[in-house]
Design a protein around this motif. Structure first.
Motif, PDB file in Angstrom:
ATOM      1  N   ILE A   1       6.014   1.483   8.569  1.00  0.00           N
ATOM      2  CA  ILE A   1       6.640   1.309   7.256  1.00  0.00           C
ATOM      3  C   ILE A   1       6.990   2.700   6.733  1.00  0.00           C
ATOM      4  O   ILE A   1       6.167   3.626   6.784  1.00  0.00           O
ATOM      5  N   VAL A   2       8.215   2.857   6.241  1.00  0.00           N
ATOM      6  CA  VAL A   2       8.691   4.130   5.713  1.00  0.00           C
ATOM      7  C   VAL A   2       9.130   3.912   4.270  1.00  0.00           C
ATOM      8  O   VAL A   2       9.945   3.029   3.985  1.00  0.00           O
ATOM      9  N   LEU A   3       8.604   4.733   3.372  1.00  0.00           N
ATOM     10  CA  LEU A   3       8.969   4.607   1.965  1.00  0.00           C
ATOM     11  C   LEU A   3       8.982   5.998   1.340  1.00  0.00           C
ATOM     12  O   LEU A   3       8.031   6.765   1.486  1.00  0.00           O
TER      13      LEU A   3
ATOM     14  N   PRO B   1      13.103  -1.954  -1.253  1.00  0.00           N
ATOM     15  CA  PRO B   1      12.000  -2.198  -0.322  1.00  0.00           C
ATOM     16  C   PRO B   1      11.814  -1.038   0.650  1.00  0.00           C
ATOM     17  O   PRO B   1      12.730  -0.264   0.911  1.00  0.00           O
ATOM     18  N   ALA B   2      10.614  -0.932   1.192  1.00  0.00           N
ATOM     19  CA  ALA B   2      10.349   0.039   2.243  1.00  0.00           C
ATOM     20  C   ALA B   2      11.118  -0.355   3.497  1.00  0.00           C
ATOM     21  O   ALA B   2      11.465  -1.527   3.695  1.00  0.00           O
ATOM     22  N   ALA B   3      11.395   0.624   4.331  1.00  0.00           N
ATOM     23  CA  ALA B   3      12.036   0.342   5.616  1.00  0.00           C
ATOM     24  C   ALA B   3      10.968  -0.012   6.638  1.00  0.00           C
ATOM     25  O   ALA B   3       9.930   0.652   6.722  1.00  0.00           O
TER      26      ALA B   3
ATOM     27  N   ILE C   1       0.830  -1.203   0.000  1.00  0.00           N
ATOM     28  CA  ILE C   1       0.000   0.000   0.000  1.00  0.00           C
ATOM     29  C   ILE C   1       0.863   1.251   0.000  1.00  0.00           C
ATOM     30  O   ILE C   1       0.519   2.264  -0.630  1.00  0.00           O
ATOM     31  N   ALA C   2       1.997   1.210   0.679  1.00  0.00           N
ATOM     32  CA  ALA C   2       2.913   2.359   0.663  1.00  0.00           C
ATOM     33  C   ALA C   2       3.376   2.669  -0.759  1.00  0.00           C
ATOM     34  O   ALA C   2       3.526   3.839  -1.134  1.00  0.00           O
ATOM     35  N   ILE C   3       3.580   1.635  -1.559  1.00  0.00           N
ATOM     36  CA  ILE C   3       3.976   1.843  -2.958  1.00  0.00           C
ATOM     37  C   ILE C   3       2.865   2.579  -3.711  1.00  0.00           C
ATOM     38  O   ILE C   3       3.129   3.508  -4.492  1.00  0.00           O
ATOM     39  N   THR C   4       1.620   2.195  -3.452  1.00  0.00           N
ATOM     40  CA  THR C   4       0.491   2.878  -4.079  1.00  0.00           C
ATOM     41  C   THR C   4       0.437   4.346  -3.653  1.00  0.00           C
ATOM     42  O   THR C   4       0.252   5.243  -4.491  1.00  0.00           O
ATOM     43  N   LEU C   5       0.600   4.592  -2.371  1.00  0.00           N
ATOM     44  CA  LEU C   5       0.521   5.968  -1.869  1.00  0.00           C
ATOM     45  C   LEU C   5       1.694   6.813  -2.344  1.00  0.00           C
ATOM     46  O   LEU C   5       1.551   8.029  -2.552  1.00  0.00           O
ATOM     47  N   ARG C   6       2.859   6.174  -2.546  1.00  0.00           N
ATOM     48  CA  ARG C   6       4.033   6.919  -2.996  1.00  0.00           C
ATOM     49  C   ARG C   6       3.854   7.459  -4.412  1.00  0.00           C
ATOM     50  O   ARG C   6       4.578   8.375  -4.827  1.00  0.00           O
ATOM     51  N   GLU C   7       2.921   6.925  -5.148  1.00  0.00           N
ATOM     52  CA  GLU C   7       2.640   7.479  -6.468  1.00  0.00           C
ATOM     53  C   GLU C   7       2.019   8.869  -6.372  1.00  0.00           C
ATOM     54  O   GLU C   7       2.115   9.671  -7.298  1.00  0.00           O
ATOM     55  N   ALA C   8       1.411   9.171  -5.204  1.00  0.00           N
ATOM     56  CA  ALA C   8       0.743  10.456  -5.025  1.00  0.00           C
ATOM     57  C   ALA C   8       1.596  11.455  -4.254  1.00  0.00           C
ATOM     58  O   ALA C   8       1.472  12.669  -4.461  1.00  0.00           O
TER      59      ALA C   8
END
Length: 318
Positions: A230-232, A240-242, A209-216
């Motif tokens: 989770i940190v990304l 990978p996220a931390a 989900i963090a990958i999805t949010l990082r698009e925004a």
């Protein structure tokens, strides 16, 4: 570096109960007490106690509750810029179970009058290094404050709580997004249009989900309670996220723990820590806060947080 928080301030009325009552059920409280609260006020106090220079823009009623909150914010080292409006100060009714879990009902009161950022408030935001906002005040005010910050190259940190549908014009100017697992699921569903898993997240699911949010937004932190965070960010590329583990804690009252995390995180960023180290510092602050009653009353000072982070370092070295 300086931090300005724009957000809500409430007088919390906290009732300790054996369990959160079900619909139609009456339970007897074992204790009741008023505390300072509201996401904005909690986060401002958390950032100040974590060592940041903090200014806080909010709205208070011209009543006794407003006077109490103004005094408590000042005592915490926060420079207050409060509109005193013709409405009651915001209040919250908080029930806290023996497990530490809570249920909260908020009456916005004066917080609903925090609209149309004034010229003086614009100058305060533009002069700061970091802006921290949440969603307990009118959304248009959040967008306006963030727009002022972006124009001044002030870093915009959004804690998207309580969650709502966020306009693209706000997400486009957010630098760091902080959400818990429930908020992350709702926001990712809103952004992608796809069904998201359940109401809670594993570490692996939070990474996706963090990958999805990082698009925004450029950087995302998803807090997962006892599973850490989770940190990304985009600097991590395809890596990978931390995962930042949580500190062990036996919760007494979880009210305000997320706000403590947000305020401490921004304080750490303001003194130059990277996002992962800042998240670890914030996690320690949150762990300390859940072991004490109240929202603002439970927020630790920097020395306590540093000691807990340091103890983790020693155990790793050992």
């Amino acid at each position: 570096m300086s931090v300005v928080v724009v957000g809500s301030a409430n007088r919390d009325f906290v009732y300790r109960v054996p369990r959160i009552p079900s619909p139609g059920e009456t339970v007897l409280a074992t204790d009741a007490a008023p505390h300072a609260g509201g996401k904005g006020a909690n986060q401002a106090i958390a950032a100040a106690r974590a060592g940041a220079s903090v200014e806080f823009i909010t709205a208070l009623g011209s009543d006794a509750d407003g006077d109490v909150l103004a005094h408590e914010l000042s005592q915490a080292g926060v420079l207050l810029h409060a509109r005193r409006v013709d409405a009651p100060t915001g209040t919250a009714f908080v029930t806290v179970a023996q497990s530490g879990e809570n249920a909260i009902v908020v009456n916005s009161g004066a917080n609903a009058h925090l609209v149309e950022v004034t010229a003086v408030e614009r100058d305060i935001i533009a002069a700061s290094d970091f802006l921290l906002v949440q969603l307990e005040t009118p959304l248009e005010t959040v967008v306006e404050a963030a727009t002022v910050a972006r124009a001044a190259e002030t870093v915009v940190v959004l804690n998207a709580a309580p969650i709502c549908s966020l306009p693209e014009r706000l997400l486009a100017i957010v630098d760091v997004l902080i959400v818990n697992e429930h908020e992350a699921i709702a926001l990712a569903r809103d952004l992608s249009g796809h069904r998201m898993p359940g109401e809670t997240l594993s570490v692996d699911a939070a990474h996706d989900i963090a990958i999805t949010l990082r698009e925004a937004v450029p950087a995302v932190i998803i807090t997962l309670g006892a599973n850490g965070s989770i940190v990304l960010n985009r600097d991590m590329g395809d890596g990978p996220a931390a995962h930042v583990p949580a500190f062990r804690a036996t919760p007494v009252d979880t009210t305000g723990a997320g706000d403590t995390f947000c305020g401490a995180l921004v304080a750490a960023l303001a003194r130059g820590e990277d996002l992962v180290d800042a998240a670890q510092f914030a996690s320690a602050a949150g762990a300390l806060s859940v072991q004490r009653p109240g929202a603002a009353a439970s927020i630790p000072v920097r020395a306590e947080i540093d000691a807990l982070v340091g103890s983790l370092g020693r155990s790793r070295r050992g």
